[in-house]
Design a protein around this motif. Structure first.
Motif, short mmCIF file in Angstrom:
data_model
loop_
_atom_site.label_atom_id
_atom_site.label_comp_id
_atom_site.label_asym_id
_atom_site.label_seq_id
_atom_site.Cartn_x
_atom_site.Cartn_y
_atom_site.Cartn_z
N ARG A 50 1.37 32.88 -1.04
CA ARG A 50 0.25 33.36 -0.22
C ARG A 50 -1.03 33.44 -1.05
O ARG A 50 -2.11 33.03 -0.61
N LYS A 51 -0.93 33.93 -2.29
CA LYS A 51 -2.09 34.03 -3.16
C LYS A 51 -2.64 32.64 -3.49
O LYS A 51 -3.86 32.42 -3.50
N ALA A 52 -1.76 31.68 -3.75
CA ALA A 52 -2.19 30.31 -4.05
C ALA A 52 -2.89 29.68 -2.85
O ALA A 52 -3.89 28.97 -3.01
N ILE A 53 -2.40 29.94 -1.65
CA ILE A 53 -3.04 29.40 -0.45
C ILE A 53 -4.44 29.97 -0.29
O ILE A 53 -5.40 29.24 -0.02
N HIS A 54 -4.60 31.28 -0.48
CA HIS A 54 -5.93 31.90 -0.36
C HIS A 54 -6.89 31.32 -1.39
O HIS A 54 -8.05 31.03 -1.08
N ARG A 55 -6.42 31.12 -2.62
CA ARG A 55 -7.29 30.58 -3.67
C ARG A 55 -7.70 29.14 -3.38
O ARG A 55 -8.85 28.77 -3.57
N SER A 56 -6.78 28.34 -2.89
CA SER A 56 -7.14 26.95 -2.60
C SER A 56 -8.08 26.86 -1.40
O SER A 56 -9.00 26.04 -1.37
N GLN A 57 -7.87 27.72 -0.40
CA GLN A 57 -8.79 27.75 0.74
C GLN A 57 -10.17 28.23 0.31
O GLN A 57 -11.19 27.74 0.80
N ALA A 58 -10.21 29.21 -0.60
CA ALA A 58 -11.50 29.69 -1.10
C ALA A 58 -12.24 28.58 -1.84
O ALA A 58 -13.46 28.42 -1.68
N TYR A 98 -12.42 34.90 6.38
CA TYR A 98 -13.11 34.62 5.13
C TYR A 98 -14.61 34.82 5.35
O TYR A 98 -15.14 34.44 6.39
N THR A 99 -15.27 35.41 4.38
CA THR A 99 -16.72 35.51 4.41
C THR A 99 -17.27 34.87 3.14
O THR A 99 -16.61 34.87 2.10
N ILE A 100 -18.47 34.34 3.24
CA ILE A 100 -19.09 33.66 2.11
C ILE A 100 -20.43 34.32 1.84
O ILE A 100 -21.25 34.48 2.75
N GLU A 101 -20.62 34.71 0.60
CA GLU A 101 -21.89 35.29 0.17
C GLU A 101 -22.55 34.29 -0.77
O GLU A 101 -21.94 33.82 -1.73
N VAL A 102 -23.79 33.95 -0.47
CA VAL A 102 -24.51 32.92 -1.23
C VAL A 102 -25.74 33.53 -1.88
O VAL A 102 -26.47 34.30 -1.25
N LYS A 103 -25.95 33.15 -3.13
CA LYS A 103 -27.16 33.56 -3.82
C LYS A 103 -27.67 32.34 -4.58
O LYS A 103 -26.93 31.72 -5.33
N VAL A 123 -14.88 35.73 0.05
CA VAL A 123 -14.20 37.02 0.15
C VAL A 123 -13.20 36.97 1.31
O VAL A 123 -13.50 36.42 2.36
N TRP A 124 -12.02 37.53 1.10
CA TRP A 124 -11.03 37.65 2.16
C TRP A 124 -10.23 38.93 1.93
O TRP A 124 -10.32 39.55 0.88
N GLU A 125 -9.50 39.31 2.94
CA GLU A 125 -8.69 40.53 2.85
C GLU A 125 -7.23 40.16 3.03
O GLU A 125 -6.86 39.43 3.94
N THR A 126 -6.40 40.64 2.13
CA THR A 126 -4.97 40.41 2.23
C THR A 126 -4.22 41.70 1.93
O THR A 126 -4.51 42.36 0.93
N ARG A 127 -3.34 42.06 2.84
CA ARG A 127 -2.55 43.29 2.72
C ARG A 127 -3.41 44.53 2.46
O ARG A 127 -3.10 45.37 1.63
N GLY A 128 -4.54 44.59 3.16
CA GLY A 128 -5.40 45.75 3.05
C GLY A 128 -6.28 45.78 1.81
O GLY A 128 -7.02 46.74 1.61
N ARG A 129 -6.20 44.76 0.96
CA ARG A 129 -7.02 44.70 -0.25
C ARG A 129 -8.05 43.59 -0.11
O ARG A 129 -7.76 42.52 0.38
N ARG A 130 -9.25 43.89 -0.57
CA ARG A 130 -10.32 42.88 -0.55
C ARG A 130 -10.23 42.06 -1.83
O ARG A 130 -10.25 42.60 -2.93
N GLU A 131 -10.13 40.75 -1.67
CA GLU A 131 -10.08 39.87 -2.82
C GLU A 131 -11.19 38.85 -2.71
O GLU A 131 -11.68 38.56 -1.62
N SER A 132 -11.60 38.31 -3.86
CA SER A 132 -12.69 37.34 -3.83
C SER A 132 -12.60 36.41 -5.03
O SER A 132 -11.96 36.72 -6.03
N LEU A 133 -13.24 35.27 -4.87
CA LEU A 133 -13.42 34.32 -5.96
C LEU A 133 -14.89 33.95 -5.99
O LEU A 133 -15.53 33.82 -4.95
N GLU A 134 -15.43 33.79 -7.20
CA GLU A 134 -16.83 33.44 -7.34
C GLU A 134 -16.95 32.08 -8.01
O GLU A 134 -16.25 31.79 -8.98
N PHE A 135 -17.85 31.27 -7.48
CA PHE A 135 -18.09 29.93 -8.00
C PHE A 135 -19.57 29.79 -8.32
O PHE A 135 -20.42 30.32 -7.59
N GLU A 136 -19.88 29.08 -9.40
CA GLU A 136 -21.27 28.83 -9.77
C GLU A 136 -21.48 27.35 -10.02
O GLU A 136 -20.59 26.67 -10.54
#
Length: 146
Positions: A50-58, A98-103, A123-136
């Motif tokens: 599940r974690k790998a799927i969220h990361r690849s989708q992010a 999924y939400t996307i924050e852009v700067k 940013v996404w939420e899984t099992r009640g926890r907010r998780e995110s990945l940042e790309f530059e």
């Protein structure tokens, strides 16, 4: 003289071939320990999957947003306009949860061309926890390609 009566060999060995209660209890304990371990292993594998799927989708969403923002920059949008109103409405609509924050941070390039640092946070939420990945990514801000 009294003659001793002996049982046939088949009867004597059949009495010794069964399992004792202790052997059965030990076998059941070993079996239950193995089953418990394998169930825990499957649960851990499911969580990792599940974690790998969220990361690849992010990562896919970040690439999509990067392409949209690069297009907007090449068409003449300013970093301030993109930061205020990022072109990510389609992504939010097509990828619920999924939400996307852009700067976009303007930076002067060494080559004389204007560049911008693009920071995308998915940013996404899984099992009640907010998780995110940042790309530059650094992108060129030329209005027209030469």
């Amino acid at each position: 003289m009294r003659q001793e009566r002996t049982l046939p060999t088949e009867v004597r060995t059949a009495a010794r071939e069964g399992f004792s209660l202790i052997e059965v209890v030990v076998a059941i304990a070993i079996l239950s320990l193995g089953l418990t371990s394998s169930i825990a292993l499957f649960a851990a594998a499911t969580a990792a999957h599940r974690k790998a799927i969220h990361r690849s989708q992010a990562a896919a969403l970040a690439e999509w947003a990067l392409a949209d923002i690069e297009s907007a920059l090449l068409l003449g949008a300013t970093p301030e306009q993109i930061s205020a109103n990022p072109p990510t409405a389609a992504i939010a609509r097509d990828w619920p949860g999924y939400t996307i924050e852009v700067k976009v941070i303007p930076a002067a390039g060494v080559t004389g061309e204007d560049e911008a640092l693009l920071r995308i946070q998915v940013v996404w939420e899984t099992r009640g926890r907010r998780e995110s990945l940042e790309f530059e990514q650094i992108v060129a801000r030329r209005a027209l390609l030469r």
